[in-house]
Design a protein around this motif. Structure first.
Motif, PDB file in Angstrom:
ATOM      1  N   VAL A   1      45.710  33.395  41.239  1.00  0.00           N
ATOM      2  CA  VAL A   1      44.708  32.759  40.382  1.00  0.00           C
ATOM      3  C   VAL A   1      43.411  32.596  41.158  1.00  0.00           C
ATOM      4  O   VAL A   1      43.400  32.588  42.396  1.00  0.00           O
ATOM      5  CB  VAL A   1      45.192  31.385  39.865  1.00  0.00           C
ATOM      6  CG1 VAL A   1      46.401  31.540  38.965  1.00  0.00           C
ATOM      7  CG2 VAL A   1      45.520  30.442  41.025  1.00  0.00           C
ATOM      8  N   THR A   2      42.321  32.463  40.420  1.00  0.00           N
ATOM      9  CA  THR A   2      41.010  32.276  41.034  1.00  0.00           C
ATOM     10  C   THR A   2      40.475  30.889  40.713  1.00  0.00           C
ATOM     11  O   THR A   2      40.865  30.272  39.713  1.00  0.00           O
ATOM     12  CB  THR A   2      40.013  33.327  40.538  1.00  0.00           C
ATOM     13  OG1 THR A   2      39.927  33.252  39.113  1.00  0.00           O
ATOM     14  CG2 THR A   2      40.460  34.724  40.941  1.00  0.00           C
TER      15      THR A   2
ATOM     16  N   GLN B   1      40.048  29.078  37.125  1.00  0.00           N
ATOM     17  CA  GLN B   1      40.889  29.686  36.098  1.00  0.00           C
ATOM     18  C   GLN B   1      41.763  28.624  35.444  1.00  0.00           C
ATOM     19  O   GLN B   1      42.362  27.792  36.116  1.00  0.00           O
ATOM     20  CB  GLN B   1      41.766  30.775  36.725  1.00  0.00           C
ATOM     21  CG  GLN B   1      42.703  31.465  35.734  1.00  0.00           C
ATOM     22  CD  GLN B   1      43.543  32.542  36.398  1.00  0.00           C
ATOM     23  OE1 GLN B   1      43.204  33.052  37.466  1.00  0.00           O
ATOM     24  NE2 GLN B   1      44.661  32.891  35.768  1.00  0.00           N
TER      25      GLN B   1
ATOM     26  N   THR C   1      42.292  23.428  35.583  1.00  0.00           N
ATOM     27  CA  THR C   1      41.959  24.693  36.230  1.00  0.00           C
ATOM     28  C   THR C   1      42.305  24.693  37.704  1.00  0.00           C
ATOM     29  O   THR C   1      42.514  23.637  38.316  1.00  0.00           O
ATOM     30  CB  THR C   1      40.460  24.991  36.060  1.00  0.00           C
ATOM     31  OG1 THR C   1      39.697  23.929  36.669  1.00  0.00           O
ATOM     32  CG2 THR C   1      40.091  25.081  34.584  1.00  0.00           C
TER      33      THR C   1
END
Length: 643
Positions: free
Chosen positions: A592-593, A596, A611
């Motif tokens: 994941v970034t 996100q 997130t």
């Protein structure tokens, strides 16, 4: 006339209906869930019936339980209030089939206006102007995306069965459409049991104008003029007023006539609201106002219409449901003065308006205004229902006077420890453009952080806290300190508003005082060199509560350091409040970034996306879609990627 009435609702609207029914000599029956066993509407009613567990789907949304409660108590009629089952045509039919009086429009009228696509087609046939958009049957995402592309961005995706700002998303670019559609459909399915949507052109300078209409069973239909509900946050109304600023007589006549045509087109009986969207880029004009939808019920903001017309709309509902004619003809209704209403929500503006729950140790709204509420000091704000805890309503001779009165009332609202939007409301009402009537539905979003209360206490707040906590520690009494030109006024003397005492605090000049404010250590210098300011502190669990322009915070003498739980710096994403996981958008092992979305949490009828705090790999994922979680529950753990 109806002699006994069951209110199929809770909170402030249930209390509001009970008040009018009592004045009319009508016996009232309340219903309540586990969470509402000690609620104000239960106390106020003549009789109350328990109908199930706390979640609305197990209690207030179960029509069979409500009808059974009416039969058990001998109630003749059912008033649905707003929300819950108020616009459910099947429930209205079941009430009528049970031999009870339904205080609302005919089921066929609810159906005709309940589905936004069909309602617009009916309005077109009745000669009512409607907003350009897509009303077709196809719900294929690719087809919906193509229709949005044809309309031109920005567009608004709206749940066909929606209302109250739920199931609604603005999309500014084609690339954002798919995610917005999926989120809108999830919320629509959860709120209304129907995930179908329509698409409208989004008006860039929109005003939300609505008209109160009323019909009876004798063929009479009238309007009670317009309201302006343009001040909204995420499509949820925040401040409403009547009449609408900048509305000239010709435009008013046109929009109100269109509203009456709309009501007649569905043979409407009872209270209803015709909602319009206006392009206000060149002011309010009759040729730039379009029908949006009809709410086939009483509206949350109905008090502002009552204030400018001098009418009790709940009384009108009960008389019409009893078979009487409307109390007044159209030519007997007129506008008197200006009214405004602010919705006081249990939410924290400094933390992204996250819902705030807990016991109300202090609940002291400003006196001298109309207050519609379903809570009291000591009541519990639960996570199960809408976060609105009160409506503050003022009525003055002019709009300027109404603005001033409502701003003053919001600033003086004293609530602790539940966080509210009172300081946010005060700032909005004090805005120069709002005061001048230069508003549209983007007003709040355009100002952003300017309307938010400070995330950290200001130096003046710390000084207030230090003074109040010192007096509390020294004297062990409720505290009321008044500063005037730098001098602490002595007493003791009673404070008629809070029943508190004033004291003189003798402190050496330039004395440094350490104080905890909201768990963080600060230093203040006393005496305080203020000009004409009042400081009020009140003992609560853990210290002294301070109120400053609607913002409440806790002050205490320094204790052990308080650590902030649930920080995501270590990758642990914790639930910020109790709620239900409505979407899990990653799986264990996924890369994941930063930023996100990982999971979506639903609480108090709102969705909150959580997130990733940094780039990494999903490690722990202990929850699944549908999981009910408490505050502080681990939702997902993100492990940092090396390098």
């Amino acid at each position: 006339m109806i002699q006994s009435l069951l209110i199929a609702n809770r909170g402030e609207i249930a209390c509001r209906i009970i008040r009018t029914a009592r004045d009319m000599g009508i016996r009232t029956v309340a219903v309540y869930s586990d969470a509402d066993a000690k609620a104000l509407h239960v106390r106020e009613a003549d009789e109350a019936v328990h109908i199930g567990p706390s979640p609305a789907r197990d209690s207030y949304l179960v029509g069979e339980k409500i009808i059974a409660a009416a039969r058990q108590t001998g109630a003749e009629a059912i008033h649905p209030g707003y929300g819950f089952l108020s616009e459910n045509a099947d429930f209205a039919e079941a009430v009528i089939a049970a031999g009870l009086t339904w205080v609302g429009p005919r089921p066929d009228s609810i159906r005709a206006m309940g589905l936004k696509d069909a309602a617009k087609e009916r309005m077109i046939a009745a000669g009512v102007p409607v907003t350009p958009g897509y009303l077709g049957e196809s719900q294929d995402p690719a087809h919906l995306r193509a229709e949005a592309d044809k309309i031109g961005y920005p567009v608004l995706i709206k749940a066909v069965a929606g209302g109250g700002g739920k199931g609604m998303r603005r999309v500014d670019a084609a690339g954002d459409f798919a995610d917005a559609l999926a989120s809108c459909q999830r919320e629509a399915a959860a709120s209304f049991g129907d995930d179908r949507v329509l698409i409208e052109k989004y008006i860039l300078s929109p005003r939300h104008i609505e008209v109160q209409v009323f019909g009876d069973t004798h063929g009479n239909v009238v309007h009670l003029f317009e309201r302006d509900c343009s001040l909204q946050r995420r499509h949820q109304k925040v401040i409403e007023e009547a009449p609408a600023p900048g509305m000239d007589p010709d435009t008013r006549a046109a929009i109100c006539a269109a509203a009456v045509r709309a009501a007649r087109a569905v043979d409407y009986v009872g209270a209803g609201t015709i909602e319009f969207i206006a392009d206000a880029s060149e002011g309010l004009r009759a040729d730039r106002i379009w029908f949006m939808e009809m709410n086939t019920r009483l509206q949350v903001e109905h008090p502002v219409t009552e204030e400018i017309t001098g009418q009790d709309l709940v009384e009108w509902q009960l008389r019409v449901a009893s078979g009487e004619k409307l109390p007044l003809r159209q030519d007997e209704l007129s506008i008197q003065g200006w009214a405004m209403e602010a919705r006081l929500y249990a939410e924290d503006p400094a933390k992204g308006f996250l819902p705030s729950i807990g016991a109300l140790e202090i609940f002291r709204p400003h006196r001298g205004v109309r207050l519609e509420t379903g809570v009291y000091e000591g009541a519990e704000i639960s996570p199960f229902y809408d976060p609105m805890i009160a409506k503050i309503v003022v009525h003055e001779e002019s709009r300027d006077a109404a603005c001033e009165a409502l701003a003053r009332a919001c600033a003086a609202t004293d609530i602790y420890p539940v966080k509210t939007n009172a300081p946010f409301l005060w700032r909005a009402l004090d805005d120069a453009d709002f005061r001048a009537g230069r508003i549209d539905t983007g007003f709040i979003a355009a100002r952003g952080a300017a309307l938010l209360p400070p995330a950290e206490p200001t130096e003046d707040m710390v000084r207030q806290a230090a003074a109040a906590i010192l007096v509390q520690e020294y004297y062990g009494e409720p505290t009321m300190l008044a500063f005037w030109d730098g001098d602490l006024l002595s007493a003791p003397q009673p404070n008629p508003l809070r029943g508190a005492l004033g004291f003189r605090l003798n402190a050496p000049a330039n004395r440094k005082v350490a104080v905890n404010v909201e768990g963080k250590l600060h230093h203040a210098e006393l005496p305080v060199d203020w000009r004409s300011a009042e400081v009020v502190g009140e003992p609560v669990s853990g210290g002294v509560a301070i109120n400053d322009d609607g913002l409440s915070f806790l002050a205490s003498l320094p204790r052990a350091a308080v650590s902030a739980a649930g920080a995501a710096s270590d990758g642990a994403i914790l639930a910020p409040m109790p709620g239900r996981v409505t979407a899990v958008e990653v799986a264990a092992g996924d890369a994941v970034t930063k930023g996100q979305r990982l999971v979506t949490l639903e609480a108090m009828k709102m969705e909150h996306g959580l997130t990733a705090p940094f780039d990494g790999i999903v490690g722990e994922l202990p929850v699944a879609q549908g999981s009910q979680v408490s505050e502080g529950t681990l939702l997902v753990k993100v492990e940092k990627t090396e390098g």
